[in-house]
Design an enzyme around this catalytic site. Structure first.
Site: not given
Length: 697
Positions: A483, A620
Site C-alpha cells: 500500500e 476491478y
C-alpha cells in the site's frame, strides 16, 4: 444548518481547501453539504458550457475546479464509508448517491464540452500542449464516449438508469459483505479446541469475546478463553492455519466462503444483476462485452493479450501446484489424516509442512515485527531509495480514530512535498476488510499556491492486545509495503495537472506496479533486518530466520499463482462469455475456471463470488488480471536493482532516483509502457516474475 457570511453552510464538509475535518464530520453533515456541492457544481458546469472555449485554460481548468470541490466534500464521505461505517452514515450516503451519479453523467455527457474537447484536439494549439495535457484531453474524450456521449433519446435515458442502478447495487453489495462478516462468530469454550492456536490469535479472540459478552459474564483470558472467532482476516487466516479441530475448521471455512450468500444479505442476485447491467451498458456503447469497455482504458490491448498472459502463467504453475498438493497430502496421511484433503484442510496442512520444511512459524516471526519498528524500517528504505524523509505529524491533522496516524513527507532539501494518513488496525465493527490506498488531496495549484498531495493508507493489521504492542505477521508487513508503494506514486508526483498527477490517469493495469515493486524489498536482507527488533529483547531478526524466510518465499508459489489466476480468469469469463440471462450461474463459471486453475475441485457450496468486492463493488471489474499484469512489470522493475547490485548502495540509490523520476513522478502524464521503457531500457518480460517464484522452466 447555519450559513457563513457568503451564504455557504457552516459545515465541515463545505470546506474550500485543506485537510478534511475528520474529527467533526458527522452523518448529518452529508446530505446538506452534498446538495450544496451539487447545486454549485451544476451552476458552474452550465457556466462552462455557456462560455465554452476549446482551450486548456478555458475548458480543462474550470472543469478541474469543479472536481476540486468534489475532492473537498464528497471524497471524505466515501472514505469514512470505508473506515467508519454506521447505519446513519449509510442512510446519508445513499440519500445523495443517485444525485452524485446523475451529476457525473450530466458532466460526462455534456455535448458542448465534448465538442470543445474535440476542437481542442484538432486545433492549431494542440501541438503546444505537452504530453500530459494531451493525455488528459484524450482520456476525457474516451471517458465521455464510455459515459454515453453518443447516445440519444431512450438509449441515453436507459444508459443513465443503468449507471444509477449499478451504483446502488455496488453499495448494497459492499454493505452486505460488511454485515455478513460482522454477523458470524464462533465462540470456543473448550480449551482443548483452542490447542494449537497461536497466542496472538488467542489474545485477539479473547479480547473480541470481552467486547461482545453480556453484562455479568466473566472476562475471557487468552489462556482459558472463551475465544470468539470471526471472519475478519487477522482472525480467520491463522485460525484455518492452526486449528486442530477439523470440524471447527470446516465450519469457519464454509462460513467464510459463503458470506453474503443467504438470507437478507444474499448477494447472489446482485452478482447476476450487476453483470446483466454491465453487459447491457456495453451493448449500448457498441462493444461486444463489458471486458472490451474495461480494456478501452487500460494498458492491455485486448482480451486476447490478457488470456495469453493467463495461459503463460497457468502452464508455468500447474505442475508445481500438483506437487504442492501431493506433498501436503502425504504429510497429512503420515500424521493420521484419513480420506482426501478438503478445502478446510489445505491451509492447516500447508502450514504444518511449511513449519517442518523451513523450521519456523508466523508466530515465531511476530515478536520481531512490532508495528512501530516496521514503520521506521519502511521509512528508512524510502529515504535510501528515493531521498525522502517521513516525519510524524499526528497533532497537525484531524483524525477519525485514535489509532490513525498522520505523517509528512519531506524531500532531501527539507521541502514538505506530501502527507499521508495511516489507519493500521482491523476494526470489524465499522471498517471494511482488506487494505487500500486512496487519495485524500491531489497535487494542484490553488490561487497560485501548491496543494501538496495527501494519501490515505489503510490496512487491517493485528491490533495491540492488552499491554502487548501490535506484532505483525510477515504477510501484514508485505501488505503495508504494498500500500505504501501506491502512496509513493501519489505523493511523489511532479505533475501539476490534477488529472494526471499521482495515480490519476494511470492505466488501471499498470497502477499496481509501484505497490508490488515495494514488496520485493521485504526479502532484501539489510532492509528486513533493519526493520526488525524483538519487542521484548530488542534483538534483530537472526540471520538463520531471515534465510528461512527467503527460502520459504517460493513455498507453494504454483498454488498461490493459480489462486490469483482463478480470480482473474473468473472475472474475465464473467465479463466476456457469461450470459446473465442464461441457465448458467456465476458459480458455474467459477467451477469451470477452477477445473483449469485448481488441483482441488471447487467446493459445490462455495459462494466466494458473493463477497468478491473487487469486481462487484470496486474498480476491478474485468480488471482483476491487473494484479498479474502489473506484477510482470514490477518484478522486471525490481530486476533493474538486482542488475545494479542490491549490495551496491550507490547503484541502488541511483536506480532508485531513476525509478522515482520516471514511474513515480510522472504517473498518469505518460503512457506506462513509455515510462517503463525509459526506466528499464526495454519492454517488460515475464522472466523475472517466474524466476522470483521459482517457476522458470
Amino acid at each position: 444548518m447555519p450559513k457563513d457570511s457568503d451564504g455557504h453552510l457552516d459545515n465541515p464538509l463545505c470546506s474550500e481547501a485543506g485537510l478534511p475535518a475528520f474529527d467533526r464530520i458527522a452523518p448529518e453533515h452529508v446530505v446538506p453539504a452534498v446538495r450544496q456541492l451539487l447545486e454549485r457544481s451544476e451552476e458552474d458546469l452550465a457556466g462552462v458550457e455557456e462560455r465554452v472555449q476549446p482551450t486548456w485554460s478555458g475548458l480543462i481548468e474550470p472543469l478541474d475546479e469543479i472536481d476540486r470541490r468534489f475532492e473537498q466534500t464528497w471524497s471524505p464521505v466515501g472514505h469514512l464509508f470505508g473506515v467508519k461505517n454506521s447505519t446513519e452514515l449509510r442512510e446519508a450516503y445513499e440519500a445523495v448517491l443517485d444525485d452524485v451519479v446523475a451529476f457525473g453523467l450530466r458532466s460526462g455527457q455534456s455535448e458542448p464540452i465534448y465538442k470543445a474537447l474535440k476542437e481542442l484536439r484538432e486545433s492549431d494549439t494542440w501541438n503546444s500542449l505537452d504530453e500530459g495535457q494531451q493525455r488528459i484531453v484524450e482520456q476525457r474524450l474516451l471517458a465521455a464516449e464510455l459515459t454515453g456521449i453518443g447516445l440519444t433519446g431512450e438509449k441515453r435515458e436507459r444508459f443513465n438508469e443503468i449507471a444509477k442502478e449499478l451504483s446502488q447495487l455496488g453499495t448494497k453489495f459492499s454493505n452486505n459483505v460488511l454485515d455478513a462478516t460482522k454477523a458470524y462468530s464462533l465462540t470456543i469454550t473448550d480449551p482443548a479446541d483452542a490447542e494449537g492456536l497461536p497466542l496472538s490469535l488467542r489474545r485477539l479472540a479473547s479480547q473480541s469475546y470481552n467486547r461482545h459478552k453480556e453484562d455479568g459474564q466473566p472476562e475471557a483470558t487468552p489462556e482459558e478463553g472463551p475465544w470468539r472467532i470471526t471472519l475478519d482476516s487477522p482472525v480467520v487466516v491463522p485460525f484455518l492455519q492452526h486449528c486442530r479441530n477439523r470440524s471447527l475448521r470446516e465450519e469457519v471455512y464454509r462460513a467464510f466462503v459463503t458470506r453474503a450468500s443467504s438470507g437478507e444479505l444474499d448477494n447472489s442476485d446482485a452478482c447476476r444483476q450487476i453483470l446483466k447491467l454491465r453487459k447491457e451498458k456495453a451493448a449500448l456503447l457498441g462493444y461486444s462485452n463489458f471486458a472490451e469497455v474495461s480494456l478501452a482504458q487500460k494498458m492491455a490491448p485486448d482480451v486476447a493479450a490478457v488470456e495469453e498472459m493467463f495461459e503463460t502463467l497457468r502452464t508455468a504453475s500447474w505442475d508445481a501446484a500438483e506437487r504442492d498438493m501431493q506433498e501436503i497430502h502425504e504429510l497429512a496421511i503420515a500424521s493420521g489424516h484419513t480420506g482426501p484433503i478438503a478445502h478446510w484442510d489445505v491451509a492447516f496442512w500447508a502450514e504444518r509442512l511449511r513449519e517442518r520444511r523451513f523450521q519456523f512459524t508466523d508466530e515465531e516471526l511476530r515478536p520481531y515485527f512490532p508495528h512501530e519498528r516496521v514503520l521506521q524500517g519502511l521509512f528508512d528504505l524510502v529515504q535510501r531509495l528515493f531521498g525522502i524523509q517521513v516525519v510524524a505529524a499526528d497533532d497537525e491533522a484531524p483524525r477519525w480514530n485514535d489509532d490513525v496516524r498522520f505523517f509528512k513527507v519531506r524531500d532531501d532539501d527539507g521541502t514538505h512535498i506530501a502527507s499521508f494518513y495511516y489507519d493500521p488496525y482491523s476494526r470489524p465493527e465499522d471498517k471494511r476488510g482488506g487494505a487500500w490506498m486512496d487519495t485524500c488531496l491531489g497535487r494542484r495549484h490553488i490561487d497560485g499556491q501548491l496543494q501538496v498531495p495527501v494519501a490515505h493508507l489503510v490496512c487491517n493489521c493485528t491490533p495491540p492486545v492488552g499491554d502487548k504492542p501490535s506484532l505483525m505477521t510477515f504477510r501484514e508487513v508485505e501488505t503495508l509495503f504494498h500500500e505504501f508503494g501506491h502512496g509513493l506514486q501519489h505523493m511523489l508526483t511532479t505533475v501539476d495537472y490534477p488529472e494526471a498527477a499521482g495515480i490519476n490517469g494511470v492505466e488501471w493495469d499498470a497502477v499496481e506496479l509501484p505497490s508490488q515493486f515495494m514488496e520485493n524489498w521485504c526479502y532484501h536482507k539489510p532492509t528486513l533486518l533493519g526493520m526488525t527488533k524483538h519487542f521484548e529483547t530488542g534483538e534483530p531478526l537472526p540471520d538463520e530466520l531471515f534465510e528461512k524466510i527467503v527460502a520459504a518465499r517460493t513455498y507453494r508459489a504454483g498454488s498461490l499463482m493459480l489462486r490469483q489466476l482463478t480470480f482473474g480468469m473468473t472475472d474475465m469469463q464473467l465479463h466476456t462469455v457469461f450470459d446473465p440471462d442464461g441457465q448458467e450461474s456465476v458459480f458455474d463459471v467459477q467451477k469451470r475456471v477452477m477445473e483449469k486453475t485448481s488441483v482441488l475441485p471447487m467446493l459445490p457450496e462455495d459462494r466466494f463470488l458473493c463477497s468478491f468486492q473487487h469486481i462487484f463493488a470496486g474498480g476491478y471489474a474485468a480488471g482483476y488480471y491487473s494484479y498479474k499484469w502489473a506484477e510482470v512489470l514490477s518484478a522486471d522493475a525490481f530486476g533493474a536493482f538486482e542488475d545494479a547490485g542490491l549490495d551496491n548502495d550507490d547503484a541502488v540509490r541511483e536506480t532508485g532516483r531513476r525509478f522515482r523520476e520516471t514511474i513515480l513522478a510522472q504517473g498518469g502524464s505518460r503512457h506506462p509502457m513509455d515510462l517503463f521503457k525509459e526506466f528499464r531500457g526495454r519492454e517488460p518480460s515475464p522472466e523475472a516474475l517466474l524466476r522470483h517464484n521459482d517457476l522458470l522452466k
